[in-house]
Design a protein around this motif. Structure first.
Motif, PDB file in Angstrom:
ATOM      1  N   ASN A  79     -30.430 -33.803 -47.043  1.00  0.00           N
ATOM      2  CA  ASN A  79     -31.158 -35.301 -46.654  1.00  0.00           C
ATOM      3  C   ASN A  79     -30.840 -36.315 -45.257  1.00  0.00           C
ATOM      4  OD1 ASN A  79     -33.470 -35.217 -48.900  1.00  0.00           O
ATOM      5  ND2 ASN A  79     -30.916 -35.484 -51.028  1.00  0.00           N
ATOM      6  N   GLY A  80     -30.030 -35.827 -45.172  1.00  0.00           N
ATOM      7  CA  GLY A  80     -30.467 -36.300 -43.098  1.00  0.00           C
ATOM      8  C   GLY A  80     -29.242 -36.648 -42.985  1.00  0.00           C
ATOM      9  N   LYS A  81     -27.943 -35.947 -44.316  1.00  0.00           N
ATOM     10  CA  LYS A  81     -26.818 -36.799 -43.688  1.00  0.00           C
ATOM     11  C   LYS A  81     -25.769 -35.632 -44.212  1.00  0.00           C
ATOM     12  CE  LYS A  81     -27.403 -41.235 -46.440  1.00  0.00           C
ATOM     13  NZ  LYS A  81     -27.294 -42.213 -46.991  1.00  0.00           N
ATOM     14  N   GLU A  82     -24.423 -35.553 -43.791  1.00  0.00           N
ATOM     15  CA  GLU A  82     -23.202 -34.863 -43.642  1.00  0.00           C
ATOM     16  C   GLU A  82     -22.627 -34.434 -44.432  1.00  0.00           C
ATOM     17  OE1 GLU A  82     -18.896 -33.542 -41.374  1.00  0.00           O
ATOM     18  OE2 GLU A  82     -20.164 -35.036 -40.547  1.00  0.00           O
ATOM     19  N   ALA A  83     -22.679 -33.053 -45.373  1.00  0.00           N
ATOM     20  CA  ALA A  83     -22.461 -33.088 -47.002  1.00  0.00           C
ATOM     21  C   ALA A  83     -21.176 -32.893 -46.566  1.00  0.00           C
ATOM     22  CB  ALA A  83     -23.014 -32.186 -47.381  1.00  0.00           C
ATOM     23  N   LYS A  84     -20.524 -33.453 -47.691  1.00  0.00           N
ATOM     24  CA  LYS A  84     -18.621 -34.177 -48.010  1.00  0.00           C
ATOM     25  C   LYS A  84     -18.302 -33.747 -48.923  1.00  0.00           C
ATOM     26  CE  LYS A  84     -18.975 -37.298 -44.100  1.00  0.00           C
ATOM     27  NZ  LYS A  84     -17.937 -38.705 -43.545  1.00  0.00           N
ATOM     28  N   GLY A  85     -16.719 -33.446 -49.520  1.00  0.00           N
ATOM     29  CA  GLY A  85     -16.329 -33.499 -50.376  1.00  0.00           C
ATOM     30  C   GLY A  85     -17.349 -32.066 -51.698  1.00  0.00           C
ATOM     31  N   SER A  86     -17.468 -32.733 -53.116  1.00  0.00           N
ATOM     32  CA  SER A  86     -17.405 -31.397 -54.198  1.00  0.00           C
ATOM     33  C   SER A  86     -19.116 -30.865 -53.418  1.00  0.00           C
ATOM     34  CB  SER A  86     -18.591 -32.544 -54.944  1.00  0.00           C
ATOM     35  OG  SER A  86     -18.412 -33.795 -55.317  1.00  0.00           O
TER      36      SER A  86
END
Length: 333
Positions: free
Chosen positions: A62-69
């Motif tokens: 959704n337009g954002k860099e995925a992080k973490g889990s």
């Protein structure tokens, strides 16, 4: 079809479980304690583009860099495919949905169904429903029910390796053309306790859980009968009872867990009076504050008027959707 030098794009619908999935007997393999039954929700959908051969793994949701889990879950699913084809290398994944994530509308089901289909296509694997459902399950249990449209049952399976735990379509989307679901969006906020953590705690601490497993498994047959007969009253009554029972297991967990907001409960408690007025209207509720109302086309105006009484952010009219599908154009990158 959509493959283009290791690139593929897929779209999958969300689904709403009328017989809920709530709790795993095997966390690593995402194996449920009991079977579940769902209906796809069109137009709610997620589009995902996958391309192998990137300089490094790059995941955007959704337009954002995925992080973490979030990032870890996508990478883990990709690794299942890359294990059999190490030459594929790093990948780029972009995914976008047209409805709120982490709000109880099975965004992860649509997301991981689209991801599983796109991963297999980009890797040059055959388009096989069962294999794709098995792969999607590893990302998010309910995702296995979004590979095919209409009414699908995720059979719990018996094998320890999970090879027989996948979803099968029992009725195509066209079986009940006037069935309508109204997703009443009361909140777009990400829920404080995600479904994975919520169900794990419920399985471990709720004294009601064993009874839930037995009762929910027994609901599958009657639900299929009601759908086969297009009996909205029978199906709606069963769906409401199943949803109340699922949430009751969480209420009884330690610490107690409720995904409802005051407006959620107000809607649920007002439905019986609405039915006495002659409106064919029932609810189901996943792990989130946003109920989904079950009705038929003839009762849709009254259903929408009922929902508006509670000042929702939005009321989205849905109908049974089709299969997850590959796209030949419209890639996200």
């Amino acid at each position: 079809m959509a493959k283009e030098n290791g690139k593929a794009t897929a779209v999958a619908h969300s689904n709403i479980a009328l017989v809920k999935y709530w709790g795993k007997r095997n966390e690593a393999l995402v194996l449920p304690w009991q079977s579940s039954l769902s209906v796809t929700l069109a137009p709610l959908e997620v589009k995902t583009t996958v391309a192998f051969g990137a300089p490094e793994d790059n995941i955007r949701l959704n337009g954002k860099e995925a992080k973490g889990s979030e990032r870890a879950r996508v990478i883990a699913l990709a690794d299942v495919v890359r294990k059999s084809k190490p030459q594929l290398g790093p990948l780029c994944v972009h995914s976008e949905g047209n409805f709120p994530a982490s709000a109880g509308l099975a965004s992860s089901a649509a997301a991981f169904a689209a991801l599983a289909l796109a991963l297999r296509e980009a890797a040059g694997l055959e388009e096989e429903v069962e294999a794709t459902s098995l792969l999607a399950r590893l990302g998010s249990g309910s995702a296995c029910r979004s590979i095919q449209g209409g009414v699908c049952v995720w059979h719990r399976g018996e094998r320890e390796d999970g090879a027989d735990s996948f979803a099968r379509q029992h009725f195509a989307a066209e079986h009940w053309p006037n069935l309508r679901m109204v997703a009443v969006i009361l909140s777009r906020e990400e829920k404080a306790v995600n479904s994975r953590d919520g169900m794990r705690n419920t399985v471990q601490t709720s004294p009601y859980y064993p009874a839930w497993v037995k009762a929910a498994e027994a609901d599958i047959g009657p639900a299929l009968e009601a759908i086969g007969a297009r009996d909205i009253e029978k199906l709606g009554t069963l769906a409401e009872r199943n949803a109340w029972r699922m949430h009751a297991t969480s209420f009884a967990a330690t610490p107690p867990l409720s995904y409802m907001k005051p407006a959620t409960l107000a809607i649920l408690l007002a439905l019986e009076e609405e039915r006495r007025k002659g409106t064919a209207l029932w609810f189901t509720l996943d792990a989130g504050p946003n109920p989904v109302l079950l009705t038929e086309e003839a009762h849709l105006p009254k259903a929408l008027a009922f929902a508006e009484r509670f000042s929702p952010l939005e009321a989205v009219v849905c109908h049974p959707g089709g299969d997850a599908r590959l796209l030949s154009e419209g890639h996200l990158f």
